[in-house]
Design a protein around this motif. Structure first.
Motif, PDB file in Angstrom:
ATOM      1  N   PRO A  47       0.805  -1.223   0.000  1.00  3.84           N
ATOM      2  CA  PRO A  47       0.000   0.000   0.000  1.00  3.84           C
ATOM      3  C   PRO A  47       0.839   1.274   0.000  1.00  3.84           C
ATOM      4  CG  PRO A  47      -0.052  -1.082   2.142  1.00  3.84           C
ATOM      5  CD  PRO A  47       0.615  -2.025   1.200  1.00  3.84           C
ATOM      6  N   GLU A  48       0.234   2.342  -0.485  1.00  2.00           N
ATOM      7  CA  GLU A  48       0.831   3.682  -0.424  1.00  2.00           C
ATOM      8  C   GLU A  48       0.622   4.219   0.993  1.00  2.00           C
ATOM      9  OE1 GLU A  48       2.539   5.821  -2.311  1.00  2.00           O
ATOM     10  OE2 GLU A  48       2.771   4.250  -3.821  1.00  2.00           O
ATOM     11  N   PRO A  49       1.699   4.449   1.722  1.00  3.06           N
ATOM     12  CA  PRO A  49       1.545   4.787   3.138  1.00  3.06           C
ATOM     13  C   PRO A  49       0.851   6.117   3.413  1.00  3.06           C
ATOM     14  CG  PRO A  49       3.855   4.926   2.438  1.00  3.06           C
ATOM     15  CD  PRO A  49       3.100   4.273   1.331  1.00  3.06           C
ATOM     16  N   LEU A  50       0.806   7.022   2.437  1.00  4.50           N
ATOM     17  CA  LEU A  50       0.161   8.312   2.689  1.00  4.50           C
ATOM     18  C   LEU A  50      -1.253   8.390   2.108  1.00  4.50           C
ATOM     19  CD1 LEU A  50       3.183  10.771   2.268  1.00  4.50           C
ATOM     20  CD2 LEU A  50       2.244   9.734   4.352  1.00  4.50           C
ATOM     21  N   ASP A  51      -1.696   7.308   1.468  1.00  6.31           N
ATOM     22  CA  ASP A  51      -3.059   7.306   0.944  1.00  6.31           C
ATOM     23  C   ASP A  51      -4.082   7.258   2.080  1.00  6.31           C
ATOM     24  OD1 ASP A  51      -2.353   7.440  -1.663  1.00  6.31           O
ATOM     25  OD2 ASP A  51      -3.223   5.504  -2.240  1.00  6.31           O
ATOM     26  N   ASP A  52      -5.248   7.818   1.833  1.00  4.76           N
ATOM     27  CA  ASP A  52      -6.319   7.781   2.820  1.00  4.76           C
ATOM     28  C   ASP A  52      -6.733   6.352   3.130  1.00  4.76           C
ATOM     29  OD1 ASP A  52      -6.315  10.506   2.953  1.00  4.76           O
ATOM     30  OD2 ASP A  52      -8.027  10.781   1.607  1.00  4.76           O
ATOM     31  N   SER A  53      -6.574   5.477   2.126  1.00  3.17           N
ATOM     32  CA  SER A  53      -6.984   4.089   2.329  1.00  3.17           C
ATOM     33  C   SER A  53      -6.041   3.327   3.257  1.00  3.17           C
ATOM     34  CB  SER A  53      -7.064   3.370   0.977  1.00  3.17           C
ATOM     35  OG  SER A  53      -5.796   3.421   0.354  1.00  3.17           O
ATOM     36  N   PHE A  54      -4.859   3.894   3.496  1.00  4.82           N
ATOM     37  CA  PHE A  54      -3.907   3.249   4.406  1.00  4.82           C
ATOM     38  C   PHE A  54      -4.217   3.711   5.829  1.00  4.82           C
ATOM     39  CE2 PHE A  54       0.399   2.886   6.415  1.00  4.82           C
ATOM     40  CZ  PHE A  54       0.567   1.519   6.247  1.00  4.82           C
ATOM     41  N   THR A  55      -5.182   3.055   6.420  1.00  5.28           N
ATOM     42  CA  THR A  55      -5.631   3.438   7.761  1.00  5.28           C
ATOM     43  C   THR A  55      -4.866   2.652   8.822  1.00  5.28           C
ATOM     44  OG1 THR A  55      -7.286   1.698   7.716  1.00  5.28           O
ATOM     45  CG2 THR A  55      -7.971   3.872   6.909  1.00  5.28           C
ATOM     46  N   LEU A  56      -4.956   3.098  10.060  1.00  4.32           N
ATOM     47  CA  LEU A  56      -4.333   2.372  11.163  1.00  4.32           C
ATOM     48  C   LEU A  56      -4.873   0.941  11.206  1.00  4.32           C
ATOM     49  CD1 LEU A  56      -2.693   2.015  13.737  1.00  4.32           C
ATOM     50  CD2 LEU A  56      -4.561   3.088  15.019  1.00  4.32           C
ATOM     51  N   ASP A  57      -6.155   0.832  10.972  1.00  2.00           N
ATOM     52  CA  ASP A  57      -6.787  -0.481  10.983  1.00  2.00           C
ATOM     53  C   ASP A  57      -6.178  -1.399   9.930  1.00  2.00           C
ATOM     54  OD1 ASP A  57      -8.853  -1.437  12.671  1.00  2.00           O
ATOM     55  OD2 ASP A  57      -9.968  -1.935  10.825  1.00  2.00           O
ATOM     56  N   ALA A  58      -6.022  -0.851   8.732  1.00  2.40           N
ATOM     57  CA  ALA A  58      -5.445  -1.644   7.631  1.00  2.40           C
ATOM     58  C   ALA A  58      -4.016  -2.053   7.971  1.00  2.40           C
ATOM     59  CB  ALA A  58      -5.484  -0.829   6.338  1.00  2.40           C
ATOM     60  N   PHE A  59      -3.249  -1.109   8.543  1.00  2.00           N
ATOM     61  CA  PHE A  59      -1.860  -1.401   8.903  1.00  2.00           C
ATOM     62  C   PHE A  59      -1.798  -2.491   9.964  1.00  2.00           C
ATOM     63  CE2 PHE A  59       1.833  -0.440  11.705  1.00  2.00           C
ATOM     64  CZ  PHE A  59       2.840  -0.762  10.812  1.00  2.00           C
ATOM     65  N   GLN A  60      -2.660  -2.405  10.952  1.00  2.00           N
ATOM     66  CA  GLN A  60      -2.627  -3.394  12.030  1.00  2.00           C
ATOM     67  C   GLN A  60      -3.017  -4.779  11.523  1.00  2.00           C
ATOM     68  OE1 GLN A  60      -4.897  -1.139  15.029  1.00  2.00           O
ATOM     69  NE2 GLN A  60      -3.033  -1.077  16.273  1.00  2.00           N
ATOM     70  N   ARG A  61      -3.957  -4.825  10.628  1.00  2.00           N
ATOM     71  CA  ARG A  61      -4.328  -6.127  10.052  1.00  2.00           C
ATOM     72  C   ARG A  61      -3.161  -6.713   9.266  1.00  2.00           C
ATOM     73  NH1 ARG A  61      -8.286  -4.544   6.591  1.00  2.00           N
ATOM     74  NH2 ARG A  61      -9.124  -2.773   7.759  1.00  2.00           N
ATOM     75  N   GLN A  62      -2.444  -5.814   8.578  1.00  2.00           N
ATOM     76  CA  GLN A  62      -1.338  -6.236   7.729  1.00  2.00           C
ATOM     77  C   GLN A  62      -0.142  -6.725   8.554  1.00  2.00           C
ATOM     78  OE1 GLN A  62      -0.180  -3.029   5.175  1.00  2.00           O
ATOM     79  NE2 GLN A  62       1.266  -4.343   4.074  1.00  2.00           N
ATOM     80  N   ILE A  63       0.221  -5.965   9.575  1.00  2.00           N
ATOM     81  CA  ILE A  63       1.422  -6.299  10.335  1.00  2.00           C
ATOM     82  C   ILE A  63       1.167  -7.495  11.255  1.00  2.00           C
ATOM     83  CG2 ILE A  63       1.102  -4.769  12.333  1.00  2.00           C
ATOM     84  CD1 ILE A  63       4.156  -4.098  12.001  1.00  2.00           C
ATOM     85  N   ALA A  64      -0.090  -7.740  11.557  1.00  2.00           N
ATOM     86  CA  ALA A  64      -0.422  -8.876  12.423  1.00  2.00           C
ATOM     87  C   ALA A  64      -0.082 -10.201  11.744  1.00  2.00           C
ATOM     88  CB  ALA A  64      -1.907  -8.834  12.778  1.00  2.00           C
ATOM     89  N   ARG A  65       0.009 -10.164  10.415  1.00  2.00           N
ATOM     90  CA  ARG A  65       0.314 -11.398   9.685  1.00  2.00           C
ATOM     91  C   ARG A  65       1.822 -11.613   9.530  1.00  2.00           C
ATOM     92  NH1 ARG A  65      -1.308 -10.380   4.789  1.00  2.00           N
ATOM     93  NH2 ARG A  65      -2.749  -8.621   4.967  1.00  2.00           N
ATOM     94  N   ARG A  66       2.613 -10.661  10.043  1.00  2.00           N
ATOM     95  CA  ARG A  66       4.072 -10.753   9.882  1.00  2.00           C
ATOM     96  C   ARG A  66       4.736 -11.066  11.200  1.00  2.00           C
ATOM     97  NH1 ARG A  66       6.210 -10.169   4.615  1.00  2.00           N
ATOM     98  NH2 ARG A  66       4.602  -9.157   3.354  1.00  2.00           N
ATOM     99  N   LYS A  67       5.912 -11.682  11.103  1.00  2.00           N
ATOM    100  CA  LYS A  67       6.640 -11.920  12.349  1.00  2.00           C
ATOM    101  C   LYS A  67       8.103 -11.509  12.270  1.00  2.00           C
ATOM    102  CE  LYS A  67       6.760 -16.818  11.034  1.00  2.00           C
ATOM    103  NZ  LYS A  67       6.459 -18.173  11.491  1.00  2.00           N
ATOM    104  N   GLY A  68       8.560 -11.059  11.107  1.00  2.00           N
ATOM    105  CA  GLY A  68       9.983 -10.778  10.895  1.00  2.00           C
ATOM    106  C   GLY A  68      10.496  -9.515  11.575  1.00  2.00           C
TER     107      GLY A  68
END
Length: 272
Positions: free
Chosen positions: A133-154
DNA sequence: CGGACAACCTGGCGGC
DNA sequence: TGCCGCCAGGTTGTCC
């Protein structure tokens, strides 16, 4: 060098000089920088096409033309600028592409290290389709980020540099974002509390916005399209400041290598 | 999937 | 001044 703020600054600076112009010729001296198509096809297809618009996706510059898209990635040392035909290109010994416009000006691509890449394709998705995602887009919300990073462990540092995770962050703004968030670069994604996730989200957006506000970081090669320097480097808190005092607490900034990249952090503010 | 590392290139800088 | 080694903002591919 060029990360999201630098590429954004270049795009904004080129919009005026390029929009509505038609390419009438093109010259290149280093075919290795032309990723697609072949030089002959490139020289045949580009002339006659008009620039409808110019935009950024991650660190890619996209020039929408009449029937294809001209894509340029500056990599480490690329520069892009428009000058009158009469400006001697020999004055810049690293110019590898000259794009002749219909108004007596040329778009020039200069790149000492020759890592930069140029593409011309009607369908850019094979180049930019896998970007995060584009980090400054309106669609890049905190919610979206948290869902995304929750799937990572690195490890956080390499994760921020992964363009499939978020598009546009490079070594400078990764270090700056982690410092601002108070997170050690060796922390792992799966170790973050919700509060830390939120701090990282806000920090990424803040350092990128600030980078754009200061028109990019001219540590070495980067210049704005008008040839002047950005001033983002004047405001770094840790990047390139090894042994200098952390602006928050005064502790000397440390440099370590993480994932093969120089990494700067404050051992006091950024906890493991 | 993730980490380590080489490869693509050249220039700038610090040290001797 | 000259030479040497090291470092560099990015990305991709390979190997384990």
């Amino acid at each position: 060098m060029p990360e999201l703020p630098e590429v954004e600054t270049v795009v904004r600076g080129l919009r005026g000089p390029l929009k509505g112009r038609t390419f009438i010729d093109v010259w290149l001296d280093w075919p290795g920088s032309l990723a697609f198509p072949t030089p002959n096809e490139f020289r045949t297809q580009l002339p006659g096409q008009t620039v409808l618009g110019i935009r950024r996706r991650g660190k890619y510059i996209l020039c929408d033309l009449t029937d294809s898209v001209l894509i340029i990635h500056l990599k480490m040392t690329g520069r892009l600028y428009v000058v009158p035909d009469t400006a001697r290109h020999e004055a810049d010994r690293w110019v590898h592409f000259r794009f002749q416009l219909d108004n007596g000006h040329q778009l020039r691509f200069s790149d000492p290290r020759k890592f930069g890449r140029v593409y011309l394709t009607p369908e850019p998705d094979w180049i930019i389709g896998k970007l995060g995602p584009e980090p400054l887009d309106d669609s890049f919300t905190l919610d979206a980020f948290q869902r995304q990073i929750a799937r990572r462990k690195g490890t956080l540092k390499p994760l921020l540099l992964n363009q499939r995770f978020i598009a546009g962050i490079g070594n400078i703004y990764a270090d700056e974002a982690l410092h601002r968030a108070g997170l050690h670069p060796l922390r792992t994604a799966d170790s973050l509390t919700e509060d830390e996730q939120a701090r990282l989200y806000e920090s990424i957006r803040a350092v990128l916005r600030q980078g754009i506000q200061y028109e990019g970081a001219s540590i070495n090669w980067y210049r704005k399209p008008d040839g002047s320097k950005g001033e983002s480097q004047e405001h770094f808190r840790v990047y390139g400041r090894t042994d200098a005092p952390c602006p928050v607490c005064g502790t000397p900034v440390r440099r370590i290598v993480v994932g093969g990249r120089g990494t700067h952090f404050c051992p006091t503010c950024q906890t493991r």
